[in-house]
Write a protein that holds these residues in place. Structure first.
Motif, short mmCIF file in Angstrom:
data_model
loop_
_atom_site.label_atom_id
_atom_site.label_comp_id
_atom_site.label_asym_id
_atom_site.label_seq_id
_atom_site.Cartn_x
_atom_site.Cartn_y
_atom_site.Cartn_z
N GLN A 142 4.01 -0.24 -2.16
CA GLN A 142 3.53 -0.12 -0.78
C GLN A 142 3.71 1.30 -0.25
O GLN A 142 2.82 1.84 0.41
CB GLN A 142 4.27 -1.11 0.13
CG GLN A 142 3.84 -2.53 -0.05
CD GLN A 142 2.37 -2.73 0.29
OE1 GLN A 142 1.85 -2.19 1.24
NE2 GLN A 142 1.69 -3.51 -0.54
N GLY A 143 4.85 1.90 -0.55
CA GLY A 143 5.08 3.28 -0.11
C GLY A 143 4.10 4.25 -0.75
O GLY A 143 3.56 5.14 -0.07
N ALA A 144 3.85 4.08 -2.05
CA ALA A 144 2.89 4.94 -2.74
C ALA A 144 1.48 4.73 -2.20
O ALA A 144 0.70 5.68 -2.07
CB ALA A 144 2.93 4.68 -4.24
N SER A 145 1.16 3.49 -1.85
CA SER A 145 -0.16 3.19 -1.29
C SER A 145 -0.32 3.83 0.09
O SER A 145 -1.35 4.45 0.38
CB SER A 145 -0.36 1.68 -1.20
OG SER A 145 -1.58 1.37 -0.58
N LYS A 146 0.68 3.71 0.92
CA LYS A 146 0.62 4.29 2.27
C LYS A 146 0.57 5.81 2.22
O LYS A 146 -0.03 6.45 3.08
CB LYS A 146 1.82 3.85 3.11
CG LYS A 146 1.87 2.38 3.40
CD LYS A 146 0.81 2.00 4.40
CE LYS A 146 0.95 0.53 4.74
NZ LYS A 146 -0.18 0.00 5.44
N SER A 147 1.21 6.40 1.20
CA SER A 147 1.24 7.86 1.07
C SER A 147 -0.03 8.41 0.43
O SER A 147 -0.22 9.62 0.38
CB SER A 147 2.43 8.29 0.22
OG SER A 147 3.63 7.88 0.83
N GLY A 148 -0.88 7.53 -0.07
CA GLY A 148 -2.14 7.98 -0.65
C GLY A 148 -2.09 8.20 -2.15
O GLY A 148 -3.08 8.64 -2.74
N TYR A 149 -0.97 7.89 -2.80
CA TYR A 149 -0.88 8.07 -4.25
C TYR A 149 -1.62 6.96 -5.00
O TYR A 149 -2.12 7.18 -6.09
CB TYR A 149 0.59 8.08 -4.70
CG TYR A 149 1.33 9.31 -4.27
CD1 TYR A 149 1.09 10.53 -4.90
CD2 TYR A 149 2.25 9.26 -3.24
CE1 TYR A 149 1.77 11.67 -4.51
CE2 TYR A 149 2.93 10.39 -2.85
CZ TYR A 149 2.69 11.60 -3.48
OH TYR A 149 3.35 12.71 -3.09
N ILE A 150 -1.66 5.79 -4.41
CA ILE A 150 -2.32 4.64 -5.04
C ILE A 150 -3.35 4.09 -4.07
O ILE A 150 -3.07 3.92 -2.88
CB ILE A 150 -1.30 3.53 -5.38
CG1 ILE A 150 -0.26 4.02 -6.37
CG2 ILE A 150 -2.00 2.30 -5.92
CD1 ILE A 150 0.85 3.03 -6.64
N LYS A 151 -4.53 3.79 -4.57
CA LYS A 151 -5.56 3.14 -3.76
C LYS A 151 -5.80 1.75 -4.34
O LYS A 151 -6.25 1.61 -5.48
CB LYS A 151 -6.85 3.95 -3.78
CG LYS A 151 -7.96 3.33 -3.00
CD LYS A 151 -8.46 4.27 -1.93
CE LYS A 151 -9.69 3.70 -1.27
NZ LYS A 151 -9.37 3.09 -0.01
#
Length: 124
Positions: free
Chosen positions: A44-53
């Protein structure tokens, strides 16, 4: 007497195996749950930071497809009284049939294992 002794041994072995399995299940499940929660927060953190879509539309479509397939399989099992003797059966039906047969064939061991498993979870 030999049959009684064999049955007692099956019950004792099933209970012992159940206690060990229940104890290990509870101990390992704590770590597995913690790992799953930590992994969820990292994703979730990586998704919110834009690392994962994440393509949530595709995820939801896949979940709906799987839900429909399971619903169909389960409704066929519930509606069909002859489920246990059908030759051309799906994976879910075959698994359910095999589980019921195994429980019938090993009633003493299955019962004592189940009781032991619950005790193992309770006292872990």
């Amino acid at each position: 007497m030999d049959k009684d002794k064999a049955t007692r041994q099956e019950i004792m072995m099933g209970g012992l195996a159940g206690i060990c399995s229940g104890y290990l299940f509870k101990k390992v499940s704590k770590y597995a749950a913690a790992t799953a929660v930590l992994g969820y927060f990292i994703i979730q953190g990586a998704s919110k930071s834009g690392y994962i879509k994440i393509n949530w539309k595709k995820v939801n479509e896949t979940i709906e497809d799987v839900k429909e397939e399971l619903t169909e399989e389960i409704s066929e099992i519930v509606e069909d009284a002859e489920t246990l003797i059908i030759e051309d059966e799906g994976r879910l039906k075959a698994t359910a049939r095999k589980a019921v047969e195994a429980l019938k064939d090993n009633a003493a061991t299955s019962g004592s294992f189940t009781g032991g498993f619950v005790l193992g979870i309770l006292f872990a």
